[in-house]
Scaffold this active site. Structure first.
Site, PDB file in Angstrom:
ATOM      1  N   SER A 157       0.840  -1.197   0.000  1.00 30.23           N
ATOM      2  CA  SER A 157       0.000   0.000   0.000  1.00 30.23           C
ATOM      3  C   SER A 157       0.874   1.245   0.000  1.00 30.23           C
ATOM      4  O   SER A 157       2.031   1.209   0.450  1.00 30.23           O
ATOM      5  CB  SER A 157      -0.897   0.009   1.243  1.00 30.23           C
ATOM      6  OG  SER A 157      -1.549   1.263   1.408  1.00 30.23           O
ATOM      7  N   TYR A 183      -0.023   0.426  10.572  1.00 31.40           N
ATOM      8  CA  TYR A 183      -0.373  -0.049   9.232  1.00 31.40           C
ATOM      9  C   TYR A 183       0.785   0.208   8.276  1.00 31.40           C
ATOM     10  O   TYR A 183       1.158  -0.669   7.484  1.00 31.40           O
ATOM     11  CB  TYR A 183      -1.641   0.653   8.746  1.00 31.40           C
ATOM     12  CG  TYR A 183      -2.104   0.192   7.378  1.00 31.40           C
ATOM     13  CD1 TYR A 183      -2.554  -1.111   7.182  1.00 31.40           C
ATOM     14  CD2 TYR A 183      -2.102   1.067   6.293  1.00 31.40           C
ATOM     15  CE1 TYR A 183      -2.990  -1.537   5.929  1.00 31.40           C
ATOM     16  CE2 TYR A 183      -2.536   0.652   5.043  1.00 31.40           C
ATOM     17  CZ  TYR A 183      -2.980  -0.656   4.863  1.00 31.40           C
ATOM     18  OH  TYR A 183      -3.393  -1.074   3.624  1.00 31.40           O
TER      19      TYR A 183
END
Length: 322
Positions: A157, A183
């Site tokens: 990501s 994350y």
């Protein structure tokens, strides 16, 4: 490398003209979103897909729609896998080895995002433990089942830009917990894992790449508060407006899964091996400021020495050497 594909390309466009009959693909996380679309597209082009899911009952409810589009011998088999439990991971890989059939591609798709502070069954911070360590052990334990010429695709990501990995404090034992930072760490780890896996296996013809699918409205954001996501989009749009660019638009799920299947079967292995890809292209390393929707990967996420260090630390944490 030339490619006519881009951000708006769909899975079926990317796989157009590619016959996957006889190919076997292992895909994690086929109970929602990108995993379901990835499996559907592969099955629709003739592949036999083994899909994993923490909630197999949920995945089975969606499986009929995937199987209905199967062509040229394509099919879907489901198996239980909880990446937040290394016992589940090891049991799952044992079943795959007992079956013994090789895979032409492994797509490490499953993951969680911006969870509250918590731990996996083995005591690892939830996002690092699930997104990275679960896949690290799972993929390495099935690496011998990847056929020569096969590929590993790890979903990463742009969230990796938030943070490098912290090898000294991976579980936030001394660092204040931030869900976005956690994350980011896990997504950087995903990229570094692909870099080192590629280095270790390229001599046998197996290549690995990390991909950013884009921003898609899926269940991945289920841990975020309803207004939190809206605030993120508002912030992105403010930045885009300041740059004189049009407002942000979500990708469709098919557009989001396109880069995964492109990297697995459409792109040339020598182009994507050890690289980070987005919008069906290989991304460039960017050192300076990056706009919210600008392409590019941070150098620390593709650094070979950093990748080797993460591999060693991951083996230490998991208690298993590969």
């Amino acid at each position: 490398m030339t490619s006519s594909f881009g951000a708006a390309s769909s899975t079926d466009e990317v796989l157009s003209g590619i016959d996957l009959s006889g190919k076997r693909v292992l895909v994690t996380g086929v109970s929602a979103g990108l995993g379901v679309e990835t499996a559907r597209a592969l099955v629709a082009h003739g592949a036999q897909v083994v899909g994993t899911a923490r909630d197999v009952a949920k995945a089975e409810r969606l499986a009929a729609g995937i199987r209905a589009q199967a062509l040229n011998g394509g099919g879907l088999t489901l198996m239980a896998l909880d990446l937040a439990s290394l016992a589940s991971v090891r049991a799952g890989t044992d079943r795959l080895h007992s079956d013994g059939r090789p895979f032409d591609a492994v797509i490490a798709n499953a993951g969680v995002m911006r969870t509250s502070f918590g731990h996996t069954a083995d005591g690892f911070e939830t996002q690092f433990g699930t997104n990275h360590l679960g896949h690290f052990v799972f993929v390495n334990r099935v690496a011998s089942l990847i056929a020569p010429g096969g590929r590993l695709v790890v979903l990463a990501s742009t969230g990796h830009r938030t943070s490098d990995v912290d090898l000294d404090d991976p579980n936030f034992e001394r660092t204040p917990y931030d869900p976005g930072v956690a994350y980011g760490r896990s997504k950087t780890a995903n990229i570094l894992f692909a870099v080192e896996f590629d280095r270790r296996h390229r001599a046998s013809g197996v290549r690995a790449t990390a991909v950013h699918p884009g921003v898609i409205k899926t269940e991945l954001d289920r841990h975020m508060k309803s207004d939190e996501y809206d605030k993120v989009i508002e912030h992105i749009n403010a930045q885009l407006a300041a740059e004189g660019r049009p407002p942000f638009q979500f990708k469709t799920v098919s557009q989001g899964a396109a880069t995964s299947v492109w990297a697995a079967f459409a792109a040339r292995a020598e182009d994507v091996g050890g690289r980070y890809c987005e919008d069906c292209h290989v991304s460039e390393i960017v050192q300076g400021p990056l706009g919210p929707m600008s392409p590019g990967v941070r150098s620390y996420a593709v650094d070979p020495e950093r990748a080797r260090a993460l591999w060693a630390r991951s083996e230490e944490l998991a208690g298993e050497r590969f």
